[in-house]
Motif scaffolding. Sequence first.
Motif, PDB file in Angstrom:
ATOM      1  N   GLU A 184       6.694 -17.192  11.929  1.00  0.00           N
ATOM      2  CA  GLU A 184       5.348 -17.365  11.610  1.00  0.00           C
ATOM      3  C   GLU A 184       5.024 -16.594  11.219  1.00  0.00           C
ATOM      4  O   GLU A 184       4.911 -15.570  10.474  1.00  0.00           O
ATOM      5  N   VAL A 185       3.883 -17.025  10.256  1.00  0.00           N
ATOM      6  CA  VAL A 185       3.148 -16.150   9.017  1.00  0.00           C
ATOM      7  C   VAL A 185       1.362 -16.301  10.173  1.00  0.00           C
ATOM      8  O   VAL A 185       0.933 -16.543  10.803  1.00  0.00           O
ATOM      9  N   PRO A 186       0.857 -14.738  10.352  1.00  0.00           N
ATOM     10  CA  PRO A 186       0.056 -14.775  11.445  1.00  0.00           C
ATOM     11  C   PRO A 186      -1.286 -14.428  10.518  1.00  0.00           C
ATOM     12  O   PRO A 186      -0.938 -14.995   9.128  1.00  0.00           O
ATOM     13  N   ASP A 187      -2.059 -14.420  11.545  1.00  0.00           N
ATOM     14  CA  ASP A 187      -3.499 -14.321  10.626  1.00  0.00           C
ATOM     15  C   ASP A 187      -3.745 -13.111  10.341  1.00  0.00           C
ATOM     16  O   ASP A 187      -3.662 -12.271  10.884  1.00  0.00           O
ATOM     17  N   TYR A 188      -4.098 -12.961   8.779  1.00  0.00           N
ATOM     18  CA  TYR A 188      -4.221 -11.499   8.182  1.00  0.00           C
ATOM     19  C   TYR A 188      -5.654 -12.153   6.729  1.00  0.00           C
ATOM     20  O   TYR A 188      -5.174 -13.534   6.450  1.00  0.00           O
ATOM     21  N   SER A 189      -5.745 -11.070   6.200  1.00  0.00           N
ATOM     22  CA  SER A 189      -6.171 -10.989   5.566  1.00  0.00           C
ATOM     23  C   SER A 189      -6.355  -9.762   4.496  1.00  0.00           C
ATOM     24  O   SER A 189      -5.781  -8.481   5.086  1.00  0.00           O
ATOM     25  N   PHE A 190      -7.337  -9.944   3.005  1.00  0.00           N
ATOM     26  CA  PHE A 190      -6.870  -9.054   2.352  1.00  0.00           C
ATOM     27  C   PHE A 190      -7.959  -8.469   2.305  1.00  0.00           C
ATOM     28  O   PHE A 190      -9.344  -8.765   2.609  1.00  0.00           O
ATOM     29  N   THR A 191      -8.121  -6.514   2.821  1.00  0.00           N
ATOM     30  CA  THR A 191      -9.670  -6.112   2.559  1.00  0.00           C
ATOM     31  C   THR A 191      -9.619  -5.645   1.808  1.00  0.00           C
ATOM     32  O   THR A 191     -11.040  -5.279   1.635  1.00  0.00           O
ATOM     33  N   SER A 192      -8.467  -4.749   1.005  1.00  0.00           N
ATOM     34  CA  SER A 192      -8.714  -4.591  -0.590  1.00  0.00           C
ATOM     35  C   SER A 192      -7.285  -5.248  -0.960  1.00  0.00           C
ATOM     36  O   SER A 192      -7.130  -5.736  -0.825  1.00  0.00           O
ATOM     37  N   GLU A 248      -0.464 -15.101  -4.588  1.00  0.00           N
ATOM     38  CA  GLU A 248       1.186 -15.760  -3.695  1.00  0.00           C
ATOM     39  C   GLU A 248       2.708 -14.716  -4.073  1.00  0.00           C
ATOM     40  O   GLU A 248       3.599 -15.185  -3.320  1.00  0.00           O
ATOM     41  N   ASN A 249       2.732 -13.779  -4.508  1.00  0.00           N
ATOM     42  CA  ASN A 249       3.472 -12.741  -4.467  1.00  0.00           C
ATOM     43  C   ASN A 249       3.738 -11.967  -2.545  1.00  0.00           C
ATOM     44  O   ASN A 249       4.906 -11.068  -2.869  1.00  0.00           O
ATOM     45  N   ILE A 250       2.898 -11.977  -2.173  1.00  0.00           N
ATOM     46  CA  ILE A 250       2.695 -11.104  -1.124  1.00  0.00           C
ATOM     47  C   ILE A 250       3.360 -12.318   0.558  1.00  0.00           C
ATOM     48  O   ILE A 250       2.356 -12.812   0.655  1.00  0.00           O
ATOM     49  N   LEU A 251       4.498 -12.628   0.678  1.00  0.00           N
ATOM     50  CA  LEU A 251       4.455 -12.607   1.843  1.00  0.00           C
ATOM     51  C   LEU A 251       4.573 -12.269   3.211  1.00  0.00           C
ATOM     52  O   LEU A 251       5.499 -11.175   3.406  1.00  0.00           O
ATOM     53  N   VAL A 252       3.535 -12.241   4.188  1.00  0.00           N
ATOM     54  CA  VAL A 252       3.028 -11.953   5.777  1.00  0.00           C
ATOM     55  C   VAL A 252       3.757 -12.522   6.615  1.00  0.00           C
ATOM     56  O   VAL A 252       3.968 -13.862   6.661  1.00  0.00           O
ATOM     57  N   VAL A 253       4.823 -12.137   7.243  1.00  0.00           N
ATOM     58  CA  VAL A 253       5.120 -13.057   8.298  1.00  0.00           C
ATOM     59  C   VAL A 253       6.059 -12.119   9.254  1.00  0.00           C
ATOM     60  O   VAL A 253       6.764 -10.792   9.360  1.00  0.00           O
ATOM     61  N   MET A 254       5.819 -12.713  10.721  1.00  0.00           N
ATOM     62  CA  MET A 254       6.452 -12.091  11.981  1.00  0.00           C
ATOM     63  C   MET A 254       7.646 -12.264  11.825  1.00  0.00           C
ATOM     64  O   MET A 254       8.831 -12.849  11.516  1.00  0.00           O
ATOM     65  N   GLY A 255       8.544 -11.107  12.092  1.00  0.00           N
ATOM     66  CA  GLY A 255       9.859 -10.581  11.714  1.00  0.00           C
ATOM     67  C   GLY A 255      10.745 -11.570  12.827  1.00  0.00           C
ATOM     68  O   GLY A 255      11.211 -10.520  14.112  1.00  0.00           O
ATOM     69  N   VAL A 256      10.768 -12.144  13.695  1.00  0.00           N
ATOM     70  CA  VAL A 256      10.803 -12.748  15.046  1.00  0.00           C
ATOM     71  C   VAL A 256      11.521 -14.013  14.625  1.00  0.00           C
ATOM     72  O   VAL A 256      10.568 -14.756  14.443  1.00  0.00           O
TER      73      VAL A 256
END
Lengths: 188, 429
Positions: A173-181, A117-125
């Motif tokens: 916008e939050v892009p589709d992403y996932s943690f691989t590790s 929950e502490n990692i926020l990934v958003v498009m810089g647009v």
Amino acid sequence: MATTTDTANSEVVAEDGVRRRDFIEIAAVSVAATGGLITILPLVSQMAPSKDVLAESTTELDISALEPGQSIKAVFRKQPVFVRNLTPAEIDAANAVDPGDLRDSQSLADRTIEGHENILVVMGVCTHLGCVPLGAAEGENKGEFGGYFCPCHGSHYDTAARIRKGPAPSNLEVPDYSFTSDTTIVIG
Amino acid sequence: MSFPWAKQYEPTNPVMKFMDEKLPLPRLVYNAVGAGYPVPRNLSYMWNFGVLAGFCLVLQIVTGVVLAMHYAANSGVAFDSIEHIMRDVNWGWAIRYAHANGASAFFAVIYLHIFRGFYYSSYKAPREMIWLLGVVIYLLMMATGFMGYVLPWGQMSFWGAKVITGLFGAIPVVGEPLQVWLLGGYAPDNAALNRFFSLHFMLPFVIAGVVILHIWALHIPGSSNPTGVEVKSESDTVPFHPYYTAKDGFGLGVFLLIYCAFLFFMPNALGHPDNYIPANPLSTPAHIVPEWYYWPFYAILRAFTFDFILPAKLWGVLAMFAAILVWFFLPWLDKSPVRSGNYRPLFRKFFWVLVADMALLFYLGGAPAEEPYVMISQIATAYYFLHFLVILPLLSSFERPDPLPFSITEAVLGSDDKAALKDGAGSAA
């Protein structure tokens, strides 16, 4: 044009008034029109993203060095993407607001992945007209709500990158992403 | 000018009436390729090739503009950008093959158009200007085609650019500086590639402009016809639409079948494998030839192997250009008052000898530069000039033409009296 009284140029007219030539004309023009329309397909399609552009559609990021309070800018589909490690204070600030009161109602949990929950990934647009908001780099204006601020037309985003003030219609916008590790994310 | 019996454009729809008043574009089309343009009733399929050439020009401009969206005219990346078009761009392979084979199709159609002109003496009065403009179009096409072939920046591109600009190097005194100026360097490189791309993009629009003049000039006397007898009365003509739109449409269909056979089943049949090797300024391909449509003139260029007053190199260049420039003088070299080869028995024989000679030059231009090809090229080249400069001017004094029909209608129906439109209101006879 030929008249039916002229024997040299007479045309066979069926009882229902349909000439053989009518059929041939309609058939020929239909085939030509179909062929012409199909030709438009490659001419239009060639302007769509080519295979090498589509192949750039994933971005892998190592976030092991990202300390709380820090952000990094990465590139995803030739556009900036912001990855922010939120401090506990920023998480509290985001959770203190009732999503129902927001223009684009989403909670921080809606915008992050469970367990991270502490990692926020958003498009810089900016969702207004596409400028890159400030706030991802050290010392930049983070706006009135401590998140991101778009200098073009003054949209303010909060610590969960939700639109709070200004003309932008929706959250970053939050892009589709996932943690691989635990320390690696793949966007796209 | 049009014939007095030409149908007049009379719009009934208010929108078309408005348009006709403000900008009579529909009227122009109606009078150019519509029912308002009376055309001889006896045109054979040999009269299809003008429309087909126009189609090819449009095809080349459309596919070319699309290719220019993906191509990069820089010697560092040009070759890769072609492969990018072939592999990555959606339908890029189809569009590039359509353009490359479209060039061949364009030239094939133009050669048939030109030889139609030779056989039916379409260049004779009152159609000299149409012919002269046509030769200009052909020269522009050659320049455009050559520069287009340089753009992929493969081995044949590079060495083609080097050899063809080398032709200018043969000119005495100014030749060398001229070649360096044309290339913007001492060998083809980025400067040459960039200017070739710029000119290759622009020249097709110049061609389109000259084509408009060509058609304009055509519409003054109207189309020629297989008898060579001028139109006399309304029964000699039919309206362009629907009669020749339908005939040209059929011809276009046949053309597209052949074109698509190349495009989809043998797209590289007319190209050279060497051009899929990136340009290498340090190594010339073993067997360097231009594209097939330049072969006859390439054979003439190579036929001169001996110095005679002037150096052999200069003779070759002069002969190659003269081989096309001689066409400009055709309306005045051929003095026979009879146009059509159908009524000129002796001319007809020599016409077919010329066709055979050109076919031989075609073959020789693609053959390696060694014996016996060189000697045969010399004989074929000599005959080529003999035909235009000696045989054609003399023929009219020896030849007894066959009797001409009184009119096109008589040639078609046996007698003017059998025409449905006899005593037509607008008879010009």
